[in-house]
Motif scaffolding. Structure first.
Motif, mmCIF file in Angstrom:
data_model
loop_
_atom_site.group_PDB
_atom_site.id
_atom_site.type_symbol
_atom_site.label_atom_id
_atom_site.label_comp_id
_atom_site.label_asym_id
_atom_site.label_seq_id
_atom_site.Cartn_x
_atom_site.Cartn_y
_atom_site.Cartn_z
ATOM 1 N N THR A 13 1.064 -0.763 -0.130
ATOM 2 C CA THR A 13 -0.086 -0.024 0.109
ATOM 3 C C THR A 13 1.055 1.241 0.146
ATOM 4 O O THR A 13 1.937 1.288 0.103
ATOM 5 N N LYS A 15 0.278 5.415 1.478
ATOM 6 C CA LYS A 15 -0.718 6.712 1.294
ATOM 7 C C LYS A 15 0.183 7.985 0.736
ATOM 8 O O LYS A 15 1.541 7.632 1.384
ATOM 9 N N ASN A 24 -4.271 13.336 -2.045
ATOM 10 C CA ASN A 24 -5.268 13.084 -2.796
ATOM 11 C C ASN A 24 -3.432 13.179 -4.296
ATOM 12 O O ASN A 24 -4.069 14.023 -4.172
ATOM 13 N N GLU A 50 -8.763 3.591 -2.134
ATOM 14 C CA GLU A 50 -9.427 2.818 -1.439
ATOM 15 C C GLU A 50 -10.124 4.125 -1.120
ATOM 16 O O GLU A 50 -8.793 5.168 -0.735
ATOM 17 N N THR A 51 -10.892 4.437 -0.700
ATOM 18 C CA THR A 51 -11.297 6.197 0.181
ATOM 19 C C THR A 51 -11.843 6.638 1.098
ATOM 20 O O THR A 51 -13.251 5.527 1.242
ATOM 21 N N VAL A 52 -11.203 6.572 2.566
ATOM 22 C CA VAL A 52 -11.719 6.733 3.252
ATOM 23 C C VAL A 52 -12.215 8.468 4.252
ATOM 24 O O VAL A 52 -11.060 9.312 4.279
ATOM 25 N N SER A 53 -13.028 8.724 4.025
ATOM 26 C CA SER A 53 -13.651 10.212 4.253
ATOM 27 C C SER A 53 -13.050 10.944 3.224
ATOM 28 O O SER A 53 -12.340 11.939 3.931
ATOM 29 N N GLU A 56 -7.835 9.137 0.305
ATOM 30 C CA GLU A 56 -7.694 7.675 -0.816
ATOM 31 C C GLU A 56 -6.392 7.158 -0.400
ATOM 32 O O GLU A 56 -4.889 7.941 -0.101
ATOM 33 N N SER A 57 -6.156 6.152 -0.584
ATOM 34 C CA SER A 57 -4.316 4.964 -0.279
ATOM 35 C C SER A 57 -4.894 3.944 -1.227
ATOM 36 O O SER A 57 -5.469 3.528 -1.809
#
Length: 98
Positions: A13, A15, A24, A50-53, A56-57
């Motif tokens: 992964t 970030k 992002n 993958e998007t959280v709040s 993106e990661s």
């Protein structure tokens, strides 16, 4: 350095940070995987997002075919942030679990 097990398909992964703050990429993130001996595993694959709040990661699954033996791999993440193209390189070591 990241360690992954031999004979497995493993997820790595990424970030993105700009100025110490999560950001992002403004373009699609792509991944290039090469063995340190120069063997190209994948030349340019899109990273999964993958998007959280709203943040993106990015991830990529290193294929089983790349982990059949112990070796070092370089994973290059290609992205665009703050209107500039960038590359982050992660060294991944394929190890045999005990």
């Amino acid at each position: 350095m990241i360690e992954i097990y031999r004979d497995t398909a493993e997820k790595v992964t990424f970030k993105l940070y700009v100025g110490g703050v999560r950001a992002n990429s403004s373009t699609a993130v792509t991944v290039k995987v090469t063995a340190v001996d120069g063997t190209v595993i994948t030349a340019s694959s899109p990273a999964a997002v993958e998007t959280v709040s709203g943040i993106e990661s990015y991830s990529y699954i290193i294929p089983l075919s790349a982990t059949v033996k112990e070796r070092d791999l370089d994973v290059e993440w290609h992205y665009t942030a703050a209107s500039q193209a960038g590359i982050k390189i992660d060294r991944v070591t394929v190890v045999t679990p005990y």
